[in-house]
Design a protein around this motif. Structure first.
Motif, mmCIF file in Angstrom:
data_model
loop_
_atom_site.group_PDB
_atom_site.id
_atom_site.type_symbol
_atom_site.label_atom_id
_atom_site.label_comp_id
_atom_site.label_asym_id
_atom_site.label_seq_id
_atom_site.Cartn_x
_atom_site.Cartn_y
_atom_site.Cartn_z
ATOM 1 N N ASN A 187 0.847 -1.187 0.000
ATOM 2 C CA ASN A 187 0.000 0.000 0.000
ATOM 3 C C ASN A 187 0.891 1.249 0.000
ATOM 4 N N PRO A 188 0.803 2.098 -1.015
ATOM 5 C CA PRO A 188 1.667 3.295 -1.070
ATOM 6 C C PRO A 188 1.510 4.200 0.150
ATOM 7 N N GLU A 189 0.348 4.215 0.759
ATOM 8 C CA GLU A 189 0.134 5.062 1.928
ATOM 9 C C GLU A 189 1.009 4.608 3.093
ATOM 10 N N VAL A 190 1.178 3.297 3.242
ATOM 11 C CA VAL A 190 2.042 2.762 4.296
ATOM 12 C C VAL A 190 3.488 3.176 4.046
ATOM 13 N N ARG A 191 3.927 3.050 2.810
ATOM 14 C CA ARG A 191 5.321 3.397 2.489
ATOM 15 C C ARG A 191 5.589 4.882 2.720
ATOM 16 N N ALA A 192 4.664 5.713 2.319
ATOM 17 C CA ALA A 192 4.841 7.156 2.509
ATOM 18 C C ALA A 192 4.864 7.513 3.985
ATOM 19 N N GLU A 193 4.030 6.844 4.771
ATOM 20 C CA GLU A 193 3.983 7.113 6.210
ATOM 21 C C GLU A 193 5.324 6.854 6.868
ATOM 22 N N GLU A 195 8.325 6.651 5.475
ATOM 23 C CA GLU A 195 9.356 7.575 5.006
ATOM 24 C C GLU A 195 9.277 8.891 5.778
ATOM 25 N N ASP A 196 8.081 9.303 6.100
ATOM 26 C CA ASP A 196 7.911 10.516 6.905
ATOM 27 C C ASP A 196 8.363 10.280 8.346
ATOM 28 N N VAL A 197 8.100 9.090 8.883
ATOM 29 C CA VAL A 197 8.550 8.761 10.242
ATOM 30 C C VAL A 197 10.079 8.791 10.319
ATOM 31 N N LEU A 198 10.729 8.239 9.305
ATOM 32 C CA LEU A 198 12.193 8.311 9.268
ATOM 33 C C LEU A 198 12.669 9.753 9.371
ATOM 34 N N ARG A 199 12.095 10.621 8.559
ATOM 35 C CA ARG A 199 12.518 12.030 8.548
ATOM 36 C C ARG A 199 12.227 12.700 9.892
ATOM 37 N N PHE A 200 11.120 12.327 10.516
ATOM 38 C CA PHE A 200 10.762 12.930 11.799
ATOM 39 C C PHE A 200 11.878 12.722 12.820
ATOM 40 N N TRP A 201 12.394 11.506 12.918
ATOM 41 C CA TRP A 201 13.428 11.226 13.926
ATOM 42 C C TRP A 201 14.811 11.675 13.460
ATOM 43 N N LEU A 202 15.069 11.609 12.166
ATOM 44 C CA LEU A 202 16.336 12.139 11.664
ATOM 45 C C LEU A 202 16.419 13.645 11.909
ATOM 46 N N ASP A 203 15.296 14.340 11.750
ATOM 47 C CA ASP A 203 15.267 15.774 12.045
ATOM 48 C C ASP A 203 15.558 16.053 13.515
ATOM 49 N N ARG A 204 15.231 15.121 14.385
ATOM 50 C CA ARG A 204 15.494 15.319 15.815
ATOM 51 C C ARG A 204 16.926 14.933 16.185
ATOM 52 N N GLY A 205 17.694 14.460 15.226
ATOM 53 C CA GLY A 205 19.108 14.219 15.481
ATOM 54 C C GLY A 205 19.517 12.794 15.691
ATOM 55 N N VAL A 206 18.616 11.802 15.502
ATOM 56 C CA VAL A 206 19.046 10.420 15.696
ATOM 57 C C VAL A 206 20.058 10.049 14.625
ATOM 58 N N ASP A 207 20.954 9.146 14.987
ATOM 59 C CA ASP A 207 22.064 8.784 14.104
ATOM 60 C C ASP A 207 21.803 7.520 13.305
ATOM 61 N N GLY A 208 20.678 6.875 13.564
ATOM 62 C CA GLY A 208 20.388 5.669 12.808
ATOM 63 C C GLY A 208 19.189 4.933 13.371
ATOM 64 N N PHE A 209 18.898 3.803 12.736
ATOM 65 C CA PHE A 209 17.738 2.997 13.096
ATOM 66 C C PHE A 209 18.124 1.526 13.143
ATOM 67 N N ARG A 210 17.557 0.822 14.099
ATOM 68 C CA ARG A 210 17.566 -0.634 14.097
ATOM 69 C C ARG A 210 16.191 -1.049 13.595
ATOM 70 N N ILE A 211 16.143 -1.766 12.480
ATOM 71 C CA ILE A 211 14.882 -2.100 11.823
ATOM 72 C C ILE A 211 14.387 -3.436 12.357
ATOM 73 N N ASP A 212 13.316 -3.401 13.121
ATOM 74 C CA ASP A 212 12.728 -4.611 13.688
ATOM 75 C C ASP A 212 12.060 -5.438 12.592
ATOM 76 N N VAL A 213 12.274 -6.747 12.621
ATOM 77 C CA VAL A 213 11.670 -7.677 11.649
ATOM 78 C C VAL A 213 11.855 -7.134 10.228
ATOM 79 N N ALA A 214 13.078 -6.784 9.899
ATOM 80 C CA ALA A 214 13.358 -6.131 8.619
ATOM 81 C C ALA A 214 13.073 -7.036 7.425
ATOM 82 N N HIS A 215 12.942 -8.320 7.670
ATOM 83 C CA HIS A 215 12.703 -9.292 6.601
ATOM 84 C C HIS A 215 11.216 -9.580 6.397
#
Length: 543
Positions: A187-193, A195-215
């Motif tokens: 669903n494109p809406e899920v993907r867009a959501e 991508e925005d969440v990533l930017r939200f935390w990157l804007d706050r200065g986080v240095d990276g992400f651990r992706i849960d259940v990345a597979h």
């Protein structure tokens, strides 16, 4: 609220290639409020401890608003902090203070599923079958004459069926708890959501992400049966990392990470992402890593290695060979919040601790990135005798298997539980610590040369300063040894550092690698060399 865009640390862009990263299981790290639950304010107070330990970064487990059915891995809001842990302002303060201390911060991202309390899922429950609200998740009609059977034979990782039926007859998928409905990543809406969440935390200065259940985000078209499970008396989870499952490691999942990588690269300071991914072969796992996808994927084979020289040698050789092919660093891990602590896995008691200390020196001498789970630097064992009524792991409720024993709050100081985990005057702790942990507290071990804490501090200090260990360019060269010994050398800047681990049945005299820098047990002179006891490790240096 105004986001102040903290300035990231300015050192090397690829810092993550050789970092030591400390996993903070937030609710069990430090409690500043006195309610018995670790929080951001407690973490902020203890940041100097992590700096002094010698790690480069911390990985923060989920702190988002959540019903806490699965310890926060059931997220109800991806852009806020649960009041149990503090506030967004306190999160920002953690970032600022951590960066000031030279520590980077990685946060957990949980994209495979949301909480059933998430507004999206609540809207899906209120909407009709076939609606846009339900299209964000994986709803399906059941099988059988009246749709009374699940859509397929998929099982929850926590045990039992992976489907729950609604009163209107439709079923929804949850590969974990029924309170964790899986998202529909087609669903494109899920993907867009996200991508925005990533930017939200990157804007706050986080240095990276651990992706849960990345597979796990993409499921096979048509939701086909696994054809393995209850009829054989085995659970599908036993196939994890061994066989392809229609709900894991589908090729399409890589499209997601190819969309995420440009976002990470658009921010300064070397922002990164590490995958918690399981795949049937090392080659398929390696596909998650690369210049157009993620930076790292956890190597769980090292965690699962048996206590034998052959097992460790095989796992290390395989991981390093794969890292060469994909030009990405290996990641080494001995324990985490989902696995029994390695002191206990290696035999528990004094023998398990000896082996755990040796394994730590082995891990920290290897090229690549090392992940340290909170409390392992104290030599904490698994707590095996927690009262059943206090266990909170949803897996325990379904299968009797519990991860709570590795999540008991860590001891900081004092003679009585909770050993400084909560502020003075508070005796609250969401899980109880054993009486024996008074001897394992940070205060009890600080300044004691033979303690596990000082062993980690020494090893991490050497790892950062010694040219043979501080670069991923120094490959390992295996040394010829007698059976049961592991020995490899890394050389850089005119320094040769050799790690020797004795996993044999008798002590070994080490003569040829120079002088010892650090050892998991006290070494004694033996002629022209040093006597390395059984279940021990040491680093030797020759210039």
């Amino acid at each position: 609220m105004t986001v102040h865009h903290p300035t990231p640390l300015t050192s090397e862009h690829d810092w993550w290639r050789s970092a030591a990263i400390y996993q903070v299981y937030l609710r069990s790290f430090a409690d500043a409020s006195g309610d018995g639950i670790g929080d951001l304010a407690g973490l902020r107070q203890r940041l100097p401890y992590l700096r002094d330990l010698g790690v480069d970064a911390l990985w923060l487990t989920p702190f988002y608003p959540s019903p806490m059915i699965d310890g926060g891995y059931d997220v109800a809001d991806y852009r806020d902090v649960d009041p149990m842990f503090g506030s967004l302002t306190e999160f920002d303060e953690v970032i600022v203070d951590a960066h000031a201390l030279g520590l980077r911060v990685i946060v957990d991202l949980v994209p495979n599923h949301t909480s059933s309390a998430h507004p999206w899922f609540q809207a899906a429950l209120a909407a009709a079958p076939g609606s846009p609200e339900r299209a964000r998740y994986l709803f399906a009609a059941g099988r059988g004459a009246e749709g009374e059977l699940p859509p397929n034979d998929w099982e929850s990782i926590f045990g039992g069926p992976a489907w729950t039926r609604l009163p209107d007859g439709q079923w929804y998928l949850h590969l974990f708890d029924s309170a964790q409905p899986d998202l529909n990543w087609r669903n494109p809406e899920v993907r867009a959501e996200f991508e925005d969440v990533l930017r939200f935390w990157l804007d706050r200065g986080v240095d990276g992400f651990r992706i849960d259940v990345a597979h796990g985000m993409i499921k096979a078209e048509g939701l086909p049966d696994v054809g393995f499970g209850q009829q054989t008396g085995q659970r599908q989870v036993e196939l994890l990392g061994k066989n392809r499952l229609p709900y894991f490691d589908q090729d399409e999942v890589h499209d997601i990470y190819r969309a995420w990588r440009p976002i990470l690269d658009s921010y300064p300071g070397g922002r990164m992402a590490v995958a918690e991914a399981w795949a049937e072969t090392p080659q398929r796992l390696a596909r998650y890593i690369g210049p157009d996808e993620l930076h790292q994927a956890f190597s769980f084979d090292f965690l699962d290695a048996q206590w034998s020289a052959d097992s460790f040698r095989k796992v290390i050789d395989s991981a390093l060979a794969e890292s060469t092919v994909i030009n990405a660093p290996t990641t080494w891990v001995l324990s985490n919040h989902d696995k029994q602590r390695h002191v206990t896995r290696y035999g528990d008691g004094p023998a398990g601790l000896r082996r755990a200390r040796a394994a730590a020196l082995l891990m920290l001498a290897l090229p690549g990135c090392a992940y340290i789970y909170q409390g392992e630097e104290l030599g904490l064992p698994e707590v095996l005798d927690l009262p059943d009524e206090l266990r909170q792991d949803p897996q325990y409720l379904r299968t009797g298997e519990s991860r709570d024993g590795c999540r008991v709050p860590i001891p900081w100081s004092g003679e009585l539980a909770p050993y400084g985990f909560s502020p003075a005057g508070s005796t609250l702790s969401w899980l109880p610590a054993p009486t024996t942990w008074r001897e394992l507290s940070v205060a009890a071990q600080t300044g004691v040369p033979s303690s596990t804490l000082e062993l980690y501090r020494t090893a991490l200090r050497i790892r950062r300063a010694n040219p043979a260990l501080s670069t991923t360019a120094a490959e390992i060269v295996w040394q010829e040894t007698r059976p049961g010994l592991l020995a490899f050398t890394r050389t850089a800047g005119g320094t040769a550092l050799t790690c020797v681990v004795n996993i044999s049945d008798e002590p070994a005299v080490i003569t040829e690698y120079g002088e010892p820098l650090v050892a998991s047990v006290a070494l004694t002179r033996e002629g022209s060399g040093y006597l390395l006891p059984v279940d021990a490790a040491a680093w030797f240096e020759r210039r």
